[in-house]
Design a protein around this motif. Structure first.
Motif, PDB file in Angstrom:
ATOM      1  N   ARG A 255      -2.137   0.492  -8.447  1.00  0.00           N
ATOM      2  CA  ARG A 255      -2.544  -0.670  -7.639  1.00  0.00           C
ATOM      3  C   ARG A 255      -2.257  -0.422  -6.156  1.00  0.00           C
TER       4      ARG A 255
ATOM      5  N   ARG B  15       0.844  -1.191   0.000  1.00  0.00           N
ATOM      6  CA  ARG B  15       0.000   0.000   0.000  1.00  0.00           C
ATOM      7  C   ARG B  15       0.880   1.242   0.000  1.00  0.00           C
TER       8      ARG B  15
ATOM      9  N   THR C 281      -7.751   1.302  -0.438  1.00  0.00           N
ATOM     10  CA  THR C 281      -9.211   1.367  -0.270  1.00  0.00           C
ATOM     11  C   THR C 281      -9.797   0.025   0.135  1.00  0.00           C
ATOM     12  N   ARG C 282      -8.985  -1.006   0.249  1.00  0.00           N
ATOM     13  CA  ARG C 282      -9.510  -2.341   0.566  1.00  0.00           C
ATOM     14  C   ARG C 282      -9.498  -2.592   2.057  1.00  0.00           C
TER      15      ARG C 282
ATOM     16  N   GLU D   4      -5.077   1.559  -4.987  1.00  0.00           N
ATOM     17  CA  GLU D   4      -6.274   0.701  -4.895  1.00  0.00           C
ATOM     18  C   GLU D   4      -6.235  -0.130  -3.616  1.00  0.00           C
ATOM     19  N   ASN D   5      -5.059  -0.593  -3.258  1.00  0.00           N
ATOM     20  CA  ASN D   5      -4.938  -1.394  -2.035  1.00  0.00           C
ATOM     21  C   ASN D   5      -5.301  -0.584  -0.790  1.00  0.00           C
TER      22      ASN D   5
END
Length: 269
Positions: free
Chosen positions: A262, A121, A268-269, A265-266
């Motif tokens: 990416r 992240r 937001t997980r 994006e990580n």
């Protein structure tokens, strides 16, 4: 084939493997990153700012909120600032310089790059940077490196500074990860040895780090082990905290590479 020829052949083969993997891993070409920020530009926002000075040889700690930016500025030139960081909500997640250079396919960090945690992240974005000359390969000073460089192992060093910083933040020595060092132009030569590139560092140079998650951060202002200055003479640096405008959809750090995308994006997980 001599040992040296064998070593060079292995380096060249590794280089070809690297280029092949890099080409295969990129579905599209990354954006061309801009040159270093011009000194005297990227002005700070108006209003009261949180400013502190780190004397030469000392350390500094803080907690930053997501979206908060930290400017590290050279006041008198010729300083090196090493950094480690943890996720403030879960300190088992840490800044990882190895993943930072591996994921982005480069050790040449600068404006437009991001710094990854060991969980893939993004922890920081390098939004402004006047030198683009930083070390993500070698690490900071130790008592042994000071003894070798200056003949005195009692001089303040980055490893001990980070141990003290970790304790101040409620962590322990075992929580100290390897560091990234700003204003340290370390590169590798053709044989893979670390070399000092000689990029000038002057008063007015700075790097802006936008925290992309709440973080605990520690800085150490000690000379880099490869600093060619024969004297132990770290200059004071200034740290300035501010909240910049929220990044837009075209934010350079968020769009420069598929790997950085990416990493965001990580988050937001």
């Amino acid at each position: 084939m001599t040992a040296r020829e064998d070593s060079l052949a292995r380096i060249e083969q590794n280089r070809r493997n690297y280029e092949a993997l890099k080409a295969a891993g990129q579905g599209k070409a990354p954006l061309v990153l801009p040159p270093p920020t011009e000194r005297g530009t990227a002005l700070l926002p108006a209003g009261d700012l949180k400013r502190e000075t780190i004397p030469g040889g000392w350390y500094w700690t803080a907690e930053l909120k997501a979206g908060e930016t930290l400017r590290i500025a050279l006041l008198e030139g010729e300083s090196c600032v090493s950094m480690i960081a943890w996720n403030a909500a879960d300190t088992s997640e840490r800044l990882n310089y190895a993943d930072t250079i591996k994921v982005q396919w480069t050790a040449a960090l600068g404006k437009g790059r991001v710094l990854f945690s060991d969980m893939g992240r993004v922890m920081f974005s390098l939004t402004e940077d006047t030198t683009c000359a930083h070390d993500a390969l070698m690490g900071g000073s130790t008592p042994a490196s000071n003894r070798k460089r200056y003949g005195q192992e009692t001089l303040r060093n980055t490893r001990d500074n980070f141990t003290l910083a970790a304790l101040k933040l409620g962590l322990e020595k075992r929580d100290v990860p390897p560091c990234i060092s700003f204003f340290a132009p370390v590169r590798t030569d053709k044989e893979g040895a670390f070399v000092w590139a000689g990029t000038p560092r002057v008063a007015g140079d700075f790097v802006d780090l936008r925290a992309e998650m709440p973080v605990k951060i520690a800085l150490s202002n000690c000379p880099h082990p490869l600093d060619p200055n024969p004297a132990y003479d770290p200059k004071p640096v200034e740290v300035i905290r501010f909240t910049a405008a929220a990044p837009g959809p075209d934010d350079l750090c968020r769009t420069a590479t598929p790997e950085a995308q990416r990493g965001f994006e990580n988050l937001t997980r």
